[in-house]
Write an enzyme that holds these catalytic residues in place. Structure first.
Site, PDB file in Angstrom:
ATOM      1  N   ASN A 280       0.877  -1.169   0.000  1.00  0.00           N
ATOM      2  CA  ASN A 280       0.000   0.000   0.000  1.00  0.00           C
ATOM      3  C   ASN A 280       0.914   1.218   0.000  1.00  0.00           C
ATOM      4  O   ASN A 280       1.481   1.567   1.028  1.00  0.00           O
ATOM      5  CB  ASN A 280      -0.887  -0.033   1.254  1.00  0.00           C
TER       6      ASN A 280
ATOM      7  N   LYS B  64       0.196   4.231  -0.288  1.00  0.00           N
ATOM      8  CA  LYS B  64      -0.414   5.441   0.283  1.00  0.00           C
ATOM      9  C   LYS B  64      -0.121   6.632  -0.638  1.00  0.00           C
ATOM     10  O   LYS B  64       0.039   6.439  -1.846  1.00  0.00           O
ATOM     11  CB  LYS B  64       0.057   5.661   1.718  1.00  0.00           C
TER      12      LYS B  64
ATOM     13  N   GLY C  27       1.991   2.178  10.762  1.00  0.00           N
ATOM     14  CA  GLY C  27       2.943   3.279  10.645  1.00  0.00           C
ATOM     15  C   GLY C  27       3.566   3.701  11.963  1.00  0.00           C
ATOM     16  O   GLY C  27       4.218   4.739  12.043  1.00  0.00           O
TER      17      GLY C  27
ATOM     18  N   GLU D 194      -7.131   4.714   7.436  1.00  0.00           N
ATOM     19  CA  GLU D 194      -6.930   6.144   7.163  1.00  0.00           C
ATOM     20  C   GLU D 194      -8.151   6.729   6.450  1.00  0.00           C
ATOM     21  O   GLU D 194      -8.503   7.886   6.663  1.00  0.00           O
ATOM     22  CB  GLU D 194      -5.631   6.348   6.359  1.00  0.00           C
TER      23      GLU D 194
ATOM     24  N   GLY E  27       4.789   1.252   4.834  1.00  0.00           N
ATOM     25  CA  GLY E  27       6.135   1.828   4.732  1.00  0.00           C
ATOM     26  C   GLY E  27       7.150   0.936   4.035  1.00  0.00           C
ATOM     27  O   GLY E  27       7.896   1.400   3.151  1.00  0.00           O
TER      28      GLY E  27
ATOM     29  N   GLU F 166      -5.847  -5.047  10.203  1.00  0.00           N
ATOM     30  CA  GLU F 166      -4.816  -4.048  10.474  1.00  0.00           C
ATOM     31  C   GLU F 166      -5.152  -3.326  11.774  1.00  0.00           C
ATOM     32  O   GLU F 166      -5.962  -2.387  11.776  1.00  0.00           O
ATOM     33  CB  GLU F 166      -4.750  -3.024   9.334  1.00  0.00           C
TER      34      GLU F 166
ATOM     35  N   HIS G 263      -9.687   1.146   4.425  1.00  0.00           N
ATOM     36  CA  HIS G 263      -8.417   1.336   5.137  1.00  0.00           C
ATOM     37  C   HIS G 263      -8.668   2.288   6.315  1.00  0.00           C
ATOM     38  O   HIS G 263      -9.461   3.228   6.204  1.00  0.00           O
ATOM     39  CB  HIS G 263      -7.353   1.909   4.193  1.00  0.00           C
TER      40      HIS G 263
ATOM     41  N   SER H  27       2.950  -2.222  10.360  1.00  0.00           N
ATOM     42  CA  SER H  27       4.390  -2.268  10.623  1.00  0.00           C
ATOM     43  C   SER H  27       5.008  -3.637  10.340  1.00  0.00           C
ATOM     44  O   SER H  27       5.921  -4.071  11.047  1.00  0.00           O
ATOM     45  CB  SER H  27       4.694  -1.819  12.057  1.00  0.00           C
TER      46      SER H  27
END
Ligand code: PGA
Length: 249
Positions: free
Chosen positions: A9, A11, A173, A97, A234, A167, A95, A212
């Site tokens: 992902n 982002k 993150g 976010e 990430g 998640e 997601h 993570s």
């Protein structure tokens, strides 16, 4: 035996130049020999670039969100059919976010999931609890509520052509990862909830872990019996790390 899926992902990261670099490193990474299937979920403007770069490879393309509407006067939105036009196989829905910054409620997520399925995309339904919810002992309730909204709208059969990603929001993150036992427990609960509607679909649906995940913790998470891959943020921006995670699957 479920195939493993490792999806990146990206982002809101990347540029034409940096994507070219990353995609070329991924496609030259001997991924065809991995046990896991790979996918990258890129920002909308780069779908065309990624579609071209991934053509003829085993790495699938995905987007990070989709409109719940088919077409029309919805300025700024992107439909599932448009994603299909650009070679997407996957799309993230729900997601955390999107849920927390853009107001995607359970009902909106369910509508997006449904729109994706109807267009022939494979939605990756993200579910997960916040730190406060975990500390309050409501993880199972939260995840079940998020899943149930989708089951109520699309029916369990839709999960035969979908992926679920667990998640925990507190692990996204942050560098904090759920322990393999914590993740496995929730994955098993998600599978058990689906099994109350269809044992066969529950046995076959891929449930990814995200939050993570990195080369140093991937193997211990990915060997859990109900963890069928990863949704990587990430670490998906660094070809070496993403490939190392995929190799561990
Ligand atoms: P992270 O993100 O790997 O950077 O924690 C995962 C995600 O948000 O999908």
């Amino acid at each position: 035996m479920r195939t493993k899926l490792v999806a990146g992902n990206w982002k809101m990261n990347g540029s034409l130049a940096s994507n070219a670099h990353l995609l070329s490193a991924l496609t030259s990474g001997a991924v065809a020999s991995f046990n896991a299937k790979l996918a990258v979920c890129v920002p909308y403007p780069y779908l065309s670039q990624a579609n071209l770069a991934l053509a003829g490879t085993t790495i699938a393309l995905g987007a990070q969100d989709v409109s719940e509407h088919e077409k029309g006067a919805f300025t700024g939105e992107v439909s599932a059919a448009m994603l299909m036009d650009f070679g997407c196989r996957y799309v993230l829905v729900g997601h955390s976010e999107r849920r927390s910054f853009y107001g995607d409620t359970d009902a909106v997520v369910a509508a997006k999931f449904d729109a994706a399925c109807k267009a022939g995309l494979v939605p990756i339904l993200c579910v997960g609890e916040s730190l406060a919810e975990r500390e309050a002992g409501t993880t199972l309730q939260v995840v079940t509520r998020q899943l149930d909204a989708v089951l109520a709208k699309s029916g369990v059969a839709a999960l035969a052509a979908a992926v679920v990603a667990y998640e925990p929001v507190w692990a996204i993150g942050t560098g904090l990862t759920a322990t393999p036992a914590q993740a496995q427990e929730v994955h098993a609960q998600i599978r058990a909830r689906i099994a109350t509607e269809s044992i066969e679909i529950a046995a076959n649906v891929q449930i990814l872990y995200g939050g993570s995940m990195k080369p140093s913790n991937a193997a211990e998470l990915l060997c859990q019996s109900d963890i069928d891959g990863g949704l990587i943020g990430g670490a998906a921006l660094v070809a070496e790390d993403f490939l190392a995670i995929a190799k561990a699957a």
